[in-house]
Design a protein around this motif. Sequence first.
Motif: not given
Length: 232
Positions: A85-93
């Motif tokens: 399961d993959v998730h890319e962090c896109t926000t600074k927070l």
Amino acid sequence: PIVSRMWGVKLWIEALDIRGAYTFVDKLLYFVNPIFPAVLSRRIMDMGRSKDHHVAITIGDYEGSLDRFEQRFAKFCADNKDKVDVHECTTKLEKAGVTSFRFVAAPAFRTYCVGTGLQGISVDYALPKNHGEEPILPPTNQPVKRLRYSHFACNVVHEDLAYEQGVDTHEAKMELKGIVDHDCKGKLPAEHGHGTEYKAPKETQKRWQKMDPLNVMNPGVGGLSSKYRYQQ
């Protein structure tokens, strides 16, 4: 910066010459933490609960290395589509939350042990590159909680183990060392060195004695004498 400043305050309080100061902050954190929101996003928290482990990777680009990584990673995900399961962090927070989690995981274990009244030990060891399973502990050495985290791709593992009061944690640690060294064909310790707790191999001791014949740089390390010129 905020975490760094708060950590400085924690260390300052722990150093106070007041009874109970050394564990006061951890006891406070243990009871206060549930009130505050998690540092990780809900999506990442759900992924962590649904899988037996997770990997956090920060990827840069060097002469096309990012494209090569993305191609290989896409193939890996396709070959393991029911397991990954993959998730890319896109926000600074979200990025800041994952980075903070990476640094606070280890001290959070101390907080857990202090808050629950358990004993905690921490070790680091290296496993052969073809060994991905955790060392199997015997029935007589079963911790209440076992936390494992490692360096991606180099097979250096850190473990935090929590035991009930009354357990000989030094004996438990030495038993784990024997399992890692002999059963798993690994090395414990690895990244953080032998210190004065672990006995180093003879060839390692000889190398240190050759480098420091007066025994003034790190006396007592790795089972060696702490006296001048290694006197017994």
